[in-house]
Design a protein around this motif. Structure first.
Motif, mmCIF file in Angstrom:
data_model
loop_
_atom_site.group_PDB
_atom_site.id
_atom_site.type_symbol
_atom_site.label_atom_id
_atom_site.label_comp_id
_atom_site.label_asym_id
_atom_site.label_seq_id
_atom_site.Cartn_x
_atom_site.Cartn_y
_atom_site.Cartn_z
ATOM 1 N N THR A 21 0.934 -1.046 -0.203
ATOM 2 C CA THR A 21 -0.104 -0.270 -0.109
ATOM 3 C C THR A 21 0.339 1.817 -0.413
ATOM 4 O O THR A 21 0.611 2.631 -1.191
ATOM 5 N N LEU A 25 0.536 3.698 -2.844
ATOM 6 C CA LEU A 25 0.475 5.219 -2.922
ATOM 7 C C LEU A 25 1.486 5.621 -3.927
ATOM 8 O O LEU A 25 1.368 6.948 -3.777
ATOM 9 N N HIS A 116 7.142 -2.975 -5.147
ATOM 10 C CA HIS A 116 5.140 -3.037 -5.544
ATOM 11 C C HIS A 116 5.273 -4.548 -6.042
ATOM 12 O O HIS A 116 4.564 -5.022 -5.288
ATOM 13 N N THR A 323 -5.858 6.745 -3.252
ATOM 14 C CA THR A 323 -5.324 7.155 -1.771
ATOM 15 C C THR A 323 -5.561 6.657 -0.659
ATOM 16 O O THR A 323 -5.544 6.392 0.497
ATOM 17 N N SER A 326 -5.554 2.801 -0.567
ATOM 18 C CA SER A 326 -4.545 3.052 0.203
ATOM 19 C C SER A 326 -4.056 2.722 1.818
ATOM 20 O O SER A 326 -3.501 1.905 2.607
#
Length: 364
Positions: A21, A25, A116, A323, A326
């Motif tokens: 996350t 983000l 990620h 956003t 997340s």
């Protein structure tokens, strides 16, 4: 049993969920970081169409190591070169001058992407990311089951916990999961689809239908291709897709290989498009055309998964939505892990327990 499964799954995936996350983000705002990091790039595109001379200059500068060249776009006004050795370069859109060069460990956005999508462990890490994503889906399903059993205690006002007491953490955990659960599932499913595209794509094609060809098949041209005439390549792309936008060009990898052009045609949600042209390098002759808008609903749905996951739908508000999701996922993972470590169960007193307390007080 389900409660125990949910708690243990939370512990297993909590650390990875935090990494995924936070890195995701940050990647949502990678273009803004590039603008800040390289102020020598222009604020707006100097031209609406790519410059054939600049492309030729960049192709020559990469000395045969150019795998694909991304065209300048409003969010990133630079030519972005992807090299065969895994390196990347940025070139000025007007002069073709080298602005920056990096490997995945030299650039913050590139490092965050490797973290990620690959956990810094290559293909093995990529597969592990997909497996962990599937565990998140199982955790979400088990969480829904637990919420249904105790939905009478759900209160939207607990969405943001008052403090870090266990009862408030649990209520916030449940409220956010119940409110945003479907959005969480969509975000995770689209991510898992990026890791295991084959099963997702074939399933969507089988259910919704697809019209081949789905991907370019021409791999060679007759004789020596000669030197690439990039102006003819761009002109041919404009004739084949008058409403399309060139996103990538890939020069020939060998003497008898064609040029591959990737475009975003009108009506495509994918930011880079899934339409292709295969051309003869020297003459610009079109050898194969794939229009993504004519491949059927199966490929169209699959192609929409990436922009939905990466926040590249073209609607600015969507990035803010991701956003929020997340940050909420980060809270759910952290609160679940903290509750587990505290080893406390937060329950409402049962009627029998309340009666026992009352009786004890009367007898005392």
């Amino acid at each position: 049993m389900i409660r125990r499964l949910h708690r243990w799954l939370g512990v297993v995936i909590a650390a990875w969920l935090a990494v995924a996350t936070l890195s995701g983000l940050a990647l949502l705002w990678a273009d803004e970081y590039v603008d800040w990091r390289y102020p020598q790039l222009p604020e707006t595109l100097p031209a609406e169409t790519p410059d054939a001379e600049v492309i030729a200059r960049i192709a020559a500068a990469t000395e045969g190591r150019l795998s694909a060249l991304a065209m300048p776009r409003p969010a990133r006004p630079a030519y972005h070169a992807y090299l065969t050795d895994g390196g990347e370069r940025l070139y000025h859109p007007e002069t073709g001058a080298l602005v920056a060069e990096w490997g995945w460990s030299d650039s913050l956005p590139a490092f965050l992407f490797e973290l990620h999508a690959y956990l810094l462990a290559g293909d093995t890490g990529h597969t592990l990311v997909g497996v962990l994503g599937c565990l998140v889906l199982v955790s979400l399903v088990s969480g829904v089951w637990l919420w249904v059993r105790r939905r009478n205690i759900f209160r939207l006002r607990y969405f943001w916990p008052r403090n870090t007491e266990s009862r408030y953490l649990l209520r916030g955990h449940a409220a956010q999961g119940a409110t945003l659960g479907l959005l969480f599932a969509g975000l995770v499913v689209t991510g898992v689809a990026m890791v295991f595209p084959g099963p997702f794509q074939s399933s969507l094609n089988a259910v919704l239908g697809a019209q081949p060809p789905l991907a370019p098949s021409v791999a060679t041209v007759e004789g020596d291709a000669g030197r690439t005439d990039w102006q003819q390549v761009l002109d041919a792309a404009g004739e084949a897709f008058p409403a399309g936008t060139v996103r990538f060009v890939s020069p020939p990898r060998q003497s008898d290989a064609p040029v591959l052009v990737r475009l975003r045609n009108e009506g495509e949600l994918h930011p880079n498009g899934r339409s292709y042209l295969v051309l003869h390098p020297a003459s610009g002759e079109i050898l194969e055309v794939i229009d993504a808008t004519g491949r059927g609903p199966g490929p169209a749905v699959f192609d929409a998964l990436y922009p939905l996951h990466a926040g590249k739908t073209g609607w600015p508000g969507y990035r803010f939505l991701l956003t929020v999701l997340s940050l909420s996922l980060l809270y759910i993972g952290a609160s679940g892990a903290l509750l587990f470590l505290r080893g406390r169960r937060v329950r409402r007193p049962s009627r029998r327990a309340g009666a026992s307390v009352l009786q004890t007080g009367q007898n005392g």
